[in-house]
Design an enzyme around this catalytic site. Structure first.
Site, PDB file in Angstrom:
ATOM      1  N   ASP A  66       0.820  -1.176   0.115  1.00  0.00           N
ATOM      2  CA  ASP A  66       0.018   0.021   0.007  1.00  0.00           C
ATOM      3  C   ASP A  66       1.069   1.263   0.107  1.00  0.00           C
ATOM      4  O   ASP A  66       2.198   1.139   0.047  1.00  0.00           O
ATOM      5  CB  ASP A  66      -0.967   0.029   1.306  1.00  0.00           C
ATOM      6  CG  ASP A  66      -0.220  -0.549   2.307  1.00  0.00           C
ATOM      7  OD1 ASP A  66       0.839  -0.392   2.491  1.00  0.00           O
ATOM      8  OD2 ASP A  66      -1.252  -1.035   3.347  1.00  0.00           O
ATOM      9  N   ASP A 135      -7.671  -2.956  14.410  1.00  0.00           N
ATOM     10  CA  ASP A 135      -9.121  -3.226  13.926  1.00  0.00           C
ATOM     11  C   ASP A 135      -9.288  -4.111  12.753  1.00  0.00           C
ATOM     12  O   ASP A 135     -10.493  -4.480  12.206  1.00  0.00           O
ATOM     13  CB  ASP A 135      -9.727  -1.891  13.297  1.00  0.00           C
ATOM     14  CG  ASP A 135      -9.018  -1.459  11.806  1.00  0.00           C
ATOM     15  OD1 ASP A 135      -8.075  -2.205  11.654  1.00  0.00           O
ATOM     16  OD2 ASP A 135      -9.181  -0.534  11.384  1.00  0.00           O
ATOM     17  N   HIS A 137      -7.384  -4.876  10.082  1.00  0.00           N
ATOM     18  CA  HIS A 137      -7.289  -4.760   8.745  1.00  0.00           C
ATOM     19  C   HIS A 137      -5.839  -5.306   8.326  1.00  0.00           C
ATOM     20  O   HIS A 137      -5.021  -5.483   9.277  1.00  0.00           O
ATOM     21  CB  HIS A 137      -6.947  -3.320   8.430  1.00  0.00           C
ATOM     22  CG  HIS A 137      -5.899  -2.435   8.838  1.00  0.00           C
ATOM     23  ND1 HIS A 137      -6.146  -1.193   9.520  1.00  0.00           N
ATOM     24  CD2 HIS A 137      -4.598  -2.694   8.909  1.00  0.00           C
ATOM     25  CE1 HIS A 137      -4.759  -0.583   9.938  1.00  0.00           C
ATOM     26  NE2 HIS A 137      -4.024  -1.538   9.570  1.00  0.00           N
TER      27      HIS A 137
HETATM   28  P1  PGA Z   1       1.950  -2.212  12.594  1.00  0.00           P
HETATM   29  O1  PGA Z   1       0.703  -2.035  11.712  1.00  0.00           O
HETATM   30  O2  PGA Z   1       2.900  -3.307  12.046  1.00  0.00           O
HETATM   31  O3  PGA Z   1       2.597  -0.833  12.573  1.00  0.00           O
HETATM   32  O4  PGA Z   1       1.633  -2.572  14.098  1.00  0.00           O
HETATM   33  C1  PGA Z   1       0.254  -3.154  11.160  1.00  0.00           C
HETATM   34  C2  PGA Z   1      -0.848  -2.785  10.263  1.00  0.00           C
HETATM   35  O5  PGA Z   1      -1.589  -1.678  10.381  1.00  0.00           O
HETATM   36  O6  PGA Z   1      -1.269  -3.301   9.340  1.00  0.00           O
END
Ligand code: PGA
Length: 259
Positions: A66, A135, A137
């Site tokens: 992304d 959440d 995602h």
């Molecule tokens: P993080 O984020 O690795 O910074 O915990 C994970 C994500 O949002 O996919």
């Protein structure tokens, strides 16, 4: 269901996944890696740096999950910059072979389809590294994302913008939109490896691995994949009902299978 591997630390998770990636690259010098950003994949990249120091990785290809929309690619927190800094430079990859979705506002309506076409032209992703948001995602597919979704523009939730504000001077600087591989795109990778550490991820991991399949928990899409591996530390595993079973099966797994 996904194979769950419970390890003692984020560093151990990084070592385990780096070992699998090294095996893949040894088989195919032009392997296609699906690259994630955020904090979660950093131990994997650190372990890869040590394990593959001096190896010729100039044929390895990569696709990021992304990018923020409207961010200057030169901004230190654009995912283009993060992938360059954390992966391309330290591992000595060829930057021309490592792709990040184009978040430029001009032409953004076509950028998703173009990115999916590039992944297809590369023959698909061999191993996709994934983190999971609090959440649920994956990529930036927020709750409600279709399991069939393709790479496209999404609006970040308030929670994700708050979670990511630590990378910016203030929350106001966190972009509102992103372009992310869709769940349908991610599910086409040949091997999914989702990592998570810490108690803050325990609910999301339990919902993704053991909860019902639902677009409300985008991470639950991994249950549809024939080869998905979830690598978690004890804290992130703390809400898994079948944790003892996962430990038992991994301890008794033939070593030749890898993960
Ligand atoms: P993080 O984020 O690795 O910074 O915990 C994970 C994500 O949002 O996919």
């Amino acid at each position: 269901m996904a194979e769950v591997v419970i390890v003692e630390s984020a560093a151990a998770a990084g070592e385990l996944v780096a070992e699998e990636i090294a095996r893949l690259i040894a088989r195919r010098s032009d392997a296609v890696l699906g690259l994630a950003t955020g904090s979660t994949p950093l131990p994997v990249y650190a372990a890869l740096r040590n394990r593959l120091a001096g190896a010729d990785l100039s044929h390895v290809r990569g696709f990021a999950l992304d990018e923020y929309v409207g961010i200057d690619p030169a901004h230190p927190e654009s995912y283009r910059s993060v992938i360059t800094r954390e992966v391309v430079e330290p591992l000595g990859l060829n930057p021309a072979l490592v792709h990040v979705p184009d978040g430029a506002e001009d032409g953004i309506e076509h950028a998703g389809a173009e990115y999916d076409a590039k992944i297809r032209a590369a023959g698909g992703v061999d191993l996709q590294i994934l983190g999971i948001g609090t959440d649920g995602h994956i990529g930036f597919n927020e709750p409600g994302s279709s399991f069939a979704s393709r790479t496209r523009v999404k609006t970040l939730t308030a929670q994700t913008r708050e979670d990511n504000a630590r990378f910016f001077d203030s929350i106001d600087q966190v972009p509102m939109h992103c372009i992310t591989q869709g769940l349908g795109t991610i599910l086409e990778a040949r091997h999914l490896v989702l990592l998570a550490y810490g108690e803050g991820k325990a609910d999301a991991v339990a919902a993704a691995v053991e909860g019902p399949l639902t677009a409300f928990v985008p991470g639950s899409a991994i249950q549809l994949h024939p080869h998905a591996t979830v690598v978690v530390d004890e804290a992130a595993a703390s809400k898994l009902r079948l944790a003892d079973y996962y430990r038992y099966t991994f301890e008794n797994k033939p070593a030749w299978q890898g993960i």
